[in-house]
Design an enzyme around this catalytic site. Structure first.
Site, PDB file in Angstrom:
ATOM      1  N   GLN A 477       0.829  -1.201   0.000  1.00 20.91           N
ATOM      2  CA  GLN A 477       0.000   0.000   0.000  1.00 20.91           C
ATOM      3  C   GLN A 477       0.863   1.251   0.000  1.00 20.91           C
ATOM      4  OE1 GLN A 477      -2.766  -0.317   3.254  1.00 20.91           O
ATOM      5  NE2 GLN A 477      -3.800  -2.090   2.392  1.00 20.91           N
ATOM      6  N   ASP A 623      -2.167 -11.344   4.261  1.00 25.93           N
ATOM      7  CA  ASP A 623      -3.620 -11.314   4.455  1.00 25.93           C
ATOM      8  C   ASP A 623      -4.212 -12.700   4.675  1.00 25.93           C
ATOM      9  OD1 ASP A 623      -3.926  -8.575   4.343  1.00 25.93           O
ATOM     10  OD2 ASP A 623      -4.219  -8.533   2.175  1.00 25.93           O
TER      11      ASP A 623
END
Length: 749
Positions: A477, A623
């Protein structure tokens, strides 16, 4: 007078019309007061109220009743409020709670300030129920009128806290949700949401009634006309008074509407299809978007689907299925962003219609981009180019989506206008300094909260300069945010990473025709280029597929085929880790779809072994670790997870959430600062987990991971706070039902 003297034993309702009568019925039914009294100038209204059991007794002696009342509710037209306040002033006791139901507040408060000068009563708490009907009078009263509706109270500077509590309790007893705001804000909001629509309805019906074809217009009017003009049947006198009382706020919002209507008229006249399409698509989606925000359901919670707030799972399942998982969330985010910044049309297929990616889509609509869809995963974006974004009307609300916020920060840091990024309670606790710090080094002006969390306030008009930046913590990100900012920066932007992170941004930039350079552990680009519209096919999300892969890997006799899943090497960690544990995973029909590798994945059950997870795979499966915790429980021996401290800074502290939940299900597990030690119980093909209750901490991946435990559980498992599953995996309950998992979705457990 001490606040403890504010009571509600005797409640007086002045005005037994629709609102006053409905409130009386609701309060009488709930036994809110020892005595409920109604005052009305019409004897027949009092008689109807007595016949319907709305009040204990009625009276026309206003002053005598006010002098004895603990609570006085003024339920009369707005125009009558001032004279009524003047009448009751001499007999109003200091400890009497006084409130009203008027739909405007500024004029009533101003009148009260004049009448009660120099000191406003401590018990005065203005209020406004957001409910009504076209009919009026006590005969039309409904004791359920306020149930599941909102009531706005506007406490004043001198309103006693206990008086506020009494008014709040009264409306809650009537079934309403009580909200609080300032007097000016109330009048501005109601001018837009209530007063303007009524004004337009009155005007439309009056205008068409004067048309020479009026009979046919009304005879053949369709449902949309009837629905919109229904409110034109409201009380004309009451609305006349409202518009005069709230004149300034109504005129302000009417001017804004007129300007918008003028723009639309010009577009129709000139055949400007893009402007028309922009207005229509923004309006369609904004209506649903803001409705969800007002209901407290926007993005953090699901829309009205089978996704409930709590899961109850029965033990067992067979894990035999051929499935297709939702589109990749990471790619969906980036397709919307780059498509909006490109020149020309971008067409997307397979877009994930989950709450997080919808938040990104809505944000770019708010930034002036015309976006059609989504419809069955198809989206069309009319790109505006790198310089074409427009200042949003307000803060951009991103729900629970950290990806949206961090990547948007990079884009908005380079814009000419100021912007603000906000999110729900969960996102508001997530760290943003890691993206703000390097953007500040590029010349951006970004402010976070004192804790380094949202909201992000970004000052526009800054000239950015490319930097050479080494990521202190592996983060796709942050890397993506810097590359997006680098599109606007002077010179080269170079990002270095010691651990490989997902490269969807790099791949997609090239799909949009932007040149980048990259090598082992680094990527760079030059600012000042252009993006060209493209066709993007979004593959299935391997992070979503991971839950189904683990389900098959831990269930004896299973075989699950997952079609069209993205197998990007920077996202392939979950497959490597499961294979190291002994999972039987086969890839077939490997191919490139656009810039992304895709395959069909088959997972069959095989006994798993505990392992020390290789650190090189941690950042490539970050994740997926909640699901891998479940797999580790079903393996034989100890599984050691280290180097995964990033898990503590996701939607929840995922290490702690998983450790606490696993202990509730009978697993021996130890939390580490950067991971966990899990004692697997895979020495048997029987039950691994006991039943029990776990809490997801509002984290979608925690909720979905514990759902898998039901496959090897000895008793039911209940999971609290599962609504955020909609952020990444719409219809998760329906899909895992195909694995034989019996899941019930409930509002409460």
């Amino acid at each position: 007078m001490p606040e403890s003297e504010f009571k509600h034993e005797r409640v007086l309702i002045v005005g037994l019309g629709l609102i006053g009568g409905s409130l009386a019925l609701a309060l009488r039914r709930q036994g809110f007061a020892r005595e409920l009294v109604g005052v009305d100038g019409k004897v027949e209204e009092i008689e109807i109220a007595l016949q319907r059991g709305a009040i204990h007794r009625g009276s026309q002696d206003l002053l005598a009743e006010v002098a004895k009342a603990d609570v006085v509710v003024l339920a009369v037209p707005v125009k009558a409020m001032e004279s009524l306040l003047e009448q009751i002033r001499p007999v109003l006791r200091p400890h009497t709670v006084l409130t009203d139901v008027g739909s405007t507040k500024g004029n009533i408060v101003a009148a009260a300030q004049r009448i009660f000068a120099p000191q406003m009563p401590a018990g005065f708490v203005p209020g406004h129920p957001i409910a009504g009907a076209e009919r009026s009078g006590m005969a039309a009263a409904d004791g359920q009128l306020f149930a599941r509706h909102k009531v706005i109270i506007t406490p004043l500077e001198h309103s006693a806290s206990e008086a506020v509590a009494v008014v709040t309790a009264m409306w809650q007893a009537a079934g309403a949700e009580v909200l609080s705001m300032s007097v000016p804000h109330h009048d501005e909001v109601l001018a837009a949401t209530s007063h303007l629509p009524h004004l337009l309805a009155f005007s439309l019906v009056d205008t068409l009634a004067h048309d020479h074809e009026n009979r046919d217009i009304f005879r053949y009017a369709a449902g949309g006309f009837r629905d919109f003009t229904r409110i034109a049947a409201s009380d004309p006198t009451m609305w006349h008074d409202v518009f005069l009382a709230n004149r300034d706020a109504v005129l302000e919002v009417l001017d804004r509407f007129t300007a918008g209507l003028s723009t639309l008229r010009e577009a129709v006249e000139q055949g400007d299809s893009l402007t028309m399409l922009g207005v229509f698509t923004r309006a369609k989606e904004a209506r649903e978007h803001f409705s969800r925000i007002l209901e407290g359901t926007a993005y953090a919670k699901p829309r009205k689907t089978s996704q409930g707030n709590h899961y109850l799972l029965q033990p067992g399942g067979h894990a035999q299925a051929r499935l297709r998982v939702p589109g990749d969330k990471s790619i969906s985010h980036r397709a919307i962003m780059l498509g909006s910044l490109a020149e020309g049309m971008t067409e997307i297929e397979g877009f994930l219609e989950g709450e997080d990616s919808l938040a990104t889509l809505q944000a770019f609509r708010d930034l002036g981009v015309v976006i059609e869809g989504p419809e069955q995963g198809r989206v069309k974006i009319h790109g505006v180019g790198l310089a074409g974004l427009q200042a949003p009307a307000g803060a951009l609300y991103l729900g629970n989506s950290g990806t949206s916020m961090r990547l948007l920060a990079g884009i908005l840091a380079a814009q000419a206008f100021d912007s603000e990024l906000t999110g729900d309670a969960s996102l508001s606790k997530r760290p943003m300094e890691r993206v703000a710090t390097p953007l500040l080094a590029m010349g951006a002006q970004i402010h976070t909260s004192a804790a380094g969390c949202p909201p992000l306030r970004i000052q526009g008009g800054q000239a950015l300069t490319g930097i050479d930046y080494a990521l202190p913590v592996a983060s796709a990100q942050v890397k993506s945010a810097l590359l997006l900012a680098g599109l606007y920066a002077q010179g080269s932007t170079l990002v270095r990473e010691t651990h490989t992170t997902r490269d969807h941004t790099e791949r997609m930039l090239q799909s949009f025709g932007y040149q980048i350079e990259q090598g082992p552990g680094w990527v760079s680009l030059q600012g000042g280029g252009r993006l060209q519209g493209a066709k993007i096919a979004v593959p299935g999300d391997i992070s979503s597929a991971a839950f189904l892969m683990v389900a098959a890997a831990i269930t004896p006799g299973s075989e699950v085929w997952l079609e069209h899943v993205g197998v990007n090497p920077t996202r392939f960690g979950v497959v490597h880790i499961l294979r190291q544990m002994g999972a039987d995973i086969e890839l077939q029909h490997e191919r490139l779809v656009g810039a992304e590798p895709v395959a069909d994945i088959c997972v069959r059950y095989a006994p798993l072994q505990g392992i020390d997870i290789d650190p090189q795979w941690v950042s490539l499966a970050i994740d997926e670790f909640p699901a891998l915790f479940i797999a580790a429980c079903c393996a034989q021996g100890v599984t050691r997870i280290q180097g995964a401290q990033e898990l503590r800074f996701k939607e929840s502290d995922r290490i702690q959430a998983m450790v606490e939940g696993l202990r509730q299900l009978g697993i021996e597990v130890e939390a580490l600062a950067d991971g966990a030690l899990i004692q697997g119980r895979g020495h048997t093909e029987g039950c691994v987990f006991s039943g029990g209750k776990v809490h997801s901490r509002g984290d979608h991946r925690i909720a979905m991971s514990f759902s898998l435990a039901a496959l090897r559980a000895s008793a039911p498992i209940s999971i609290e706070d599962c609504a955020p599953v909609a952020t990444s995996f719409p219809h998760f309950p329906e899909l895992i039902a195909k694995l034989g998992i019996q899941l019930s979705v409930k509002d409460s457990l």
